[in-house]
Design an enzyme around this catalytic site. Structure first.
Site, short mmCIF file in Angstrom:
data_model
loop_
_atom_site.label_atom_id
_atom_site.label_comp_id
_atom_site.label_asym_id
_atom_site.label_seq_id
_atom_site.Cartn_x
_atom_site.Cartn_y
_atom_site.Cartn_z
N PHE A 224 0.89 -1.40 -0.10
CA PHE A 224 0.15 -0.11 -0.12
C PHE A 224 0.95 1.33 0.09
CE2 PHE A 224 0.81 -0.19 4.49
CZ PHE A 224 1.24 1.10 4.78
N LYS B 111 -1.17 -6.75 -9.64
CA LYS B 111 -2.18 -6.85 -8.58
C LYS B 111 -1.73 -5.78 -7.58
CE LYS B 111 -2.88 -8.36 -4.66
NZ LYS B 111 -3.42 -7.17 -3.93
N GLU C 178 -4.84 -3.76 -2.43
CA GLU C 178 -6.44 -3.46 -2.46
C GLU C 178 -6.66 -2.12 -1.55
OE1 GLU C 178 -4.57 -5.65 -1.02
OE2 GLU C 178 -5.48 -6.82 0.56
N SER D 132 5.19 -6.84 3.27
CA SER D 132 5.63 -7.22 4.66
C SER D 132 6.21 -8.53 4.80
CB SER D 132 4.60 -7.54 5.61
OG SER D 132 3.60 -8.51 5.35
N CYS E 234 9.52 1.98 3.47
CA CYS E 234 10.41 0.52 3.81
C CYS E 234 11.81 1.12 4.15
CB CYS E 234 10.23 -0.28 2.74
SG CYS E 234 11.08 0.18 1.13
N GLU F 135 8.68 -4.44 13.04
CA GLU F 135 8.43 -3.37 12.26
C GLU F 135 7.11 -2.73 12.80
OE1 GLU F 135 7.35 -3.95 8.23
OE2 GLU F 135 8.62 -2.32 7.41
P1 NAD Z 1 1.47 -6.55 2.80
O1 NAD Z 1 2.43 -7.80 3.01
O2 NAD Z 1 0.30 -6.81 4.08
O3 NAD Z 1 0.84 -6.66 1.52
C1 NAD Z 1 1.25 -6.69 0.36
C2 NAD Z 1 0.70 -7.39 -0.86
O4 NAD Z 1 0.45 -8.62 -0.33
C3 NAD Z 1 -0.84 -6.75 -1.01
O5 NAD Z 1 -1.00 -6.71 -2.27
C4 NAD Z 1 -1.76 -7.82 -0.45
O6 NAD Z 1 -3.04 -7.87 -1.08
C5 NAD Z 1 -0.76 -9.10 -0.43
N1 NAD Z 1 -1.13 -10.01 1.04
C6 NAD Z 1 -1.41 -9.79 1.93
N2 NAD Z 1 -1.58 -10.57 2.84
C7 NAD Z 1 -1.29 -11.73 2.15
C8 NAD Z 1 -1.27 -13.26 2.43
N3 NAD Z 1 -1.26 -13.81 3.56
N4 NAD Z 1 -0.99 -13.99 1.31
C9 NAD Z 1 -0.65 -13.64 -0.02
N5 NAD Z 1 -0.74 -12.33 -0.13
C10 NAD Z 1 -1.06 -11.36 0.70
O7 NAD Z 1 2.13 -5.19 2.96
P2 NAD Z 1 1.43 -3.74 3.19
O8 NAD Z 1 1.12 -3.58 4.33
O9 NAD Z 1 0.78 -3.57 2.07
O10 NAD Z 1 2.99 -2.91 2.71
C11 NAD Z 1 3.80 -2.51 3.81
C12 NAD Z 1 4.98 -3.45 3.89
O11 NAD Z 1 5.72 -3.59 2.64
C13 NAD Z 1 6.12 -3.14 4.96
O12 NAD Z 1 6.36 -4.24 5.77
C14 NAD Z 1 7.04 -2.71 4.29
O13 NAD Z 1 8.10 -2.63 5.03
C15 NAD Z 1 7.22 -3.47 2.98
N6 NAD Z 1 7.69 -2.78 1.84
C16 NAD Z 1 8.98 -3.21 1.53
C17 NAD Z 1 9.72 -2.52 0.66
C18 NAD Z 1 10.87 -2.99 0.24
O14 NAD Z 1 11.56 -2.35 -0.71
N7 NAD Z 1 11.51 -3.99 0.87
C19 NAD Z 1 9.28 -1.73 -0.11
C20 NAD Z 1 7.76 -1.02 0.42
C21 NAD Z 1 7.25 -1.60 1.27
#
Ligand code: NAD
Length: 501
Positions: free
Chosen positions: A154, A178, A181, A231, A286, A386
């Site tokens: 997000f 994708k 959401e 994440s 991140c 985190e």
């Molecule tokens: P998230 O992991 O909750 O969601 C990311 C994506 O995965 C979304 O599209 C979501 O629909 C999907 N998703 C969620 N749960 C899932 C599951 N159980 N199984 C399969 N797919 C699933 O992450 P977020 O909250 O949207 O984003 C924030 C996180 O992203 C933070 O931890 C941040 O550190 C990380 N991030 C990392 C970087 C990097 O470059 N390392 C960059 C940006 C964000």
């Protein structure tokens, strides 16, 4: 063109925005007000199959499209993105909540990747060696993989989709994206502009959804490679599942980024960098700094940091005086507040507590104010987890070696920075910090796209990173050709035949 960012958000299927047949929708909320901006469909399995089939059909022609034509598409796309910067930034602000200035940065960082994609042809060049055996030449060519997929978080609604599909498409692949959401609006506008730039139908397909839809993509036999950002627990799941299904996977994960402050650093620069890097974008980057390790006498600056952080205040995206926006959801806010309470209970000193923060006129926003802990220890949950909010955890170390040991023992390795005026310390640090992206007097060392975005350890699973040369490698296969052009001993005759003709 049908509005793609209001009401029920459409899918992008074979060059057209179409209504999803989904039975379930999730509301896309303005995190400052809880106003429902749109609804994201939880795409049905048959729609995902159709998206992949459309991308596969488009691949047959797209892979044969000359490199220069693909590059020109990227040039036109870049121009349209720049022309629509304000519209894009506003859509980022609306569902993500970040300030307009921050949102412009989000879009601009994505545009830089598209600019890089314009120069991709040179990264796709192979290598040649003549006469590897008598009359035999060998060379390598880079070929696209087929249908690739991207799954976005997000927190950078424009930049992260742009990290993924332009490079994959410039390499000759087709792509199923994708978006998150929670923040799908910018990706839809970006897709409109990609089509307007001349992208053929099916080169980019968009599906929406959450866990279930991601799992369908991971299991789909026609998807060759998956690029994920999100994440840590989900990244591990994506990497395991994707590899189990024999796909190529890069999964960028969570982070806990440290700043090490030596007593010879510039005090003002350090304090101001700490405020921006910890509270900016409500700490939802991140690469945000979430841990500050004060070495030796630098600890006397902690009260200065508290005073400076207290001046940062959240607000809605259109408020020009706001330092940052709300956090993304009520659930995210609750998690942050829980961790703040745990920090207090575990004995860290809460010098600034943002848990009761309110913003006038917006009682329903997911507000968290700047929060600073001092005296934290590595076994506390505020250090281990985190937090992803505007919370800075300050620790103290007797000397540089002890600070470096803390950084290197942390399971994450996305970014780290050192503030110092000592060249010797800086050089030692850049060499010995076990972290992918190192900043020297730079708090958030995000590389430009001609370098790679290189998280290490628990912040990344896979081997090739996003951006640049490594992205070109991730989205292509190397083919080695060993060619004997003529039957042994027949070169002279063959040449003569050609001449005679
Ligand atoms: P998230 O992991 O909750 O969601 C990311 C994506 O995965 C979304 O599209 C979501 O629909 C999907 N998703 C969620 N749960 C899932 C599951 N159980 N199984 C399969 N797919 C699933 O992450 P977020 O909250 O949207 O984003 C924030 C996180 O992203 C933070 O931890 C941040 O550190 C990380 N991030 C990392 C970087 C990097 O470059 N390392 C960059 C940006 C964000």
């Amino acid at each position: 063109m049908k509005r793609t960012t209001r009401g029920d958000i459409p899918l992008l299927a074979d060059g057209r925005f179409v209504k999803s047949a989904a039975r379930e929708f999730v509301p896309v909320l303005n995190p400052a007000t809880q106003e429902v901006l749109a609804r994201a469909p939880m795409t049905e399995a048959k729609e995902i199959d159709r998206a992949v089939a459309g991308a596969e059909a488009a691949f047959a022609e797209w892979r044969r499209t000359p490199l220069s034509a693909r590059m020109r598409l990227m040039l036109d796309f870049q121009r349209l993105l720049k022309e629509n910067m304000e519209r894009l930034a506003q859509s980022v602000s609306e569902d993500n909540g970040k300030t307009l200035e921050d949102a412009r940065g989000d879009v601009f960082r994505g545009i830089e990747v598209v600019e890089h994609a314009c120069s991709l042809p040179t990264l796709l060049m192979g290598e040649t060696a003549e006469n590897v055996a008598r009359g035999v030449d060998a060379y390598s060519i880079r070929q696209p993989l087929g249908v690739c997929a991207g799954i976005c978080p997000f927190n950078f609604p424009a930049m992260i989709p742009l990290w993924m599909f332009p490079l994959a498409a410039a390499c000759g692949n087709t792509f199923v994206l994708k978006p998150s959401e929670q923040t799908p609006l910018a990706a839809m506008l970006i897709a409109e502009l990609f089509l307007k730039a001349g992208a053929p139908p099916g080169v980019l397909q968009i599906v929406h959804g959450g866990k279930e839809q991601v799992n369908m993509l991971l299991a789909h036999p026609k998807i060759k490679a998956v690029s994920f950002v999100g994440s840590a627990p989900v990244a591990q799941h994506i990497y395991r599942e994707g590899c189990r299904n024999l796909k190529r996977v890069q999964a960028l994960a969570g982070a806990k980024n440290h700043m090490v402050i030596l007593p010879d650093a510039n005090r003002e620069q350090t304090v101001s960098a700490l405020v921006g890097a910890s509270c900016g974008a409500a700490g939802q980057r991140c690469m945000a700094i979430s841990v500050a390790i004060f070495v030796g006498a630098s600890k006397k600056w902690i009260p200065d940091v508290a005073r400076a952080m207290a001046k940062a205040r959240p607000g809605i995206w259109s408020d020009k005086n706001a330092s940052f926006g709300p956090v993304i959801s009520k659930a995210a806010r609750e998690k942050i507040l829980r961790l703040i309470e745990e920090g207090k209970a575990e004995g860290a000193k809460c010098l600034l507590d943002g848990s009761r923060c309110k913003v006038k006129g917006h009682p329903n926003g997911n507000w968290v104010g700047p929060t600073l802990f001092a005296g934290a220890k590595t076994n506390m949950s505020i250090y281990r987890e985190e937090i992803f909010g505007p919370v800075l955890v300050a620790m103290e170390a007797q000397n540089y070696e002890k600070a470096l040991a803390i950084v290197n023992a942390n399971p994450y390795g996305n970014g780290v920075s050192l503030f110092t005026s000592s060249g010797a310390a800086a050089r030692d640090f850049q060499s010995r910090a076990d972290v992918g992206q190192v900043g020297i007097n730079v708090p958030i060392p995000v590389p430009l796209p001609f370098f790679s975005f290189t998280g290490w350890r628990g912040s990344f699973y896979g081997d090739l990173h996003v951006y640049g040369k490594q992205a070109a490698q991730f989205f292509t296969e190397t083919k080695t050709v060993t060619a004997r052009w003529f039957a042994p001993g027949s070169e002279a005759r063959a040449n003569m035949t050609i001449r005679l003709k």
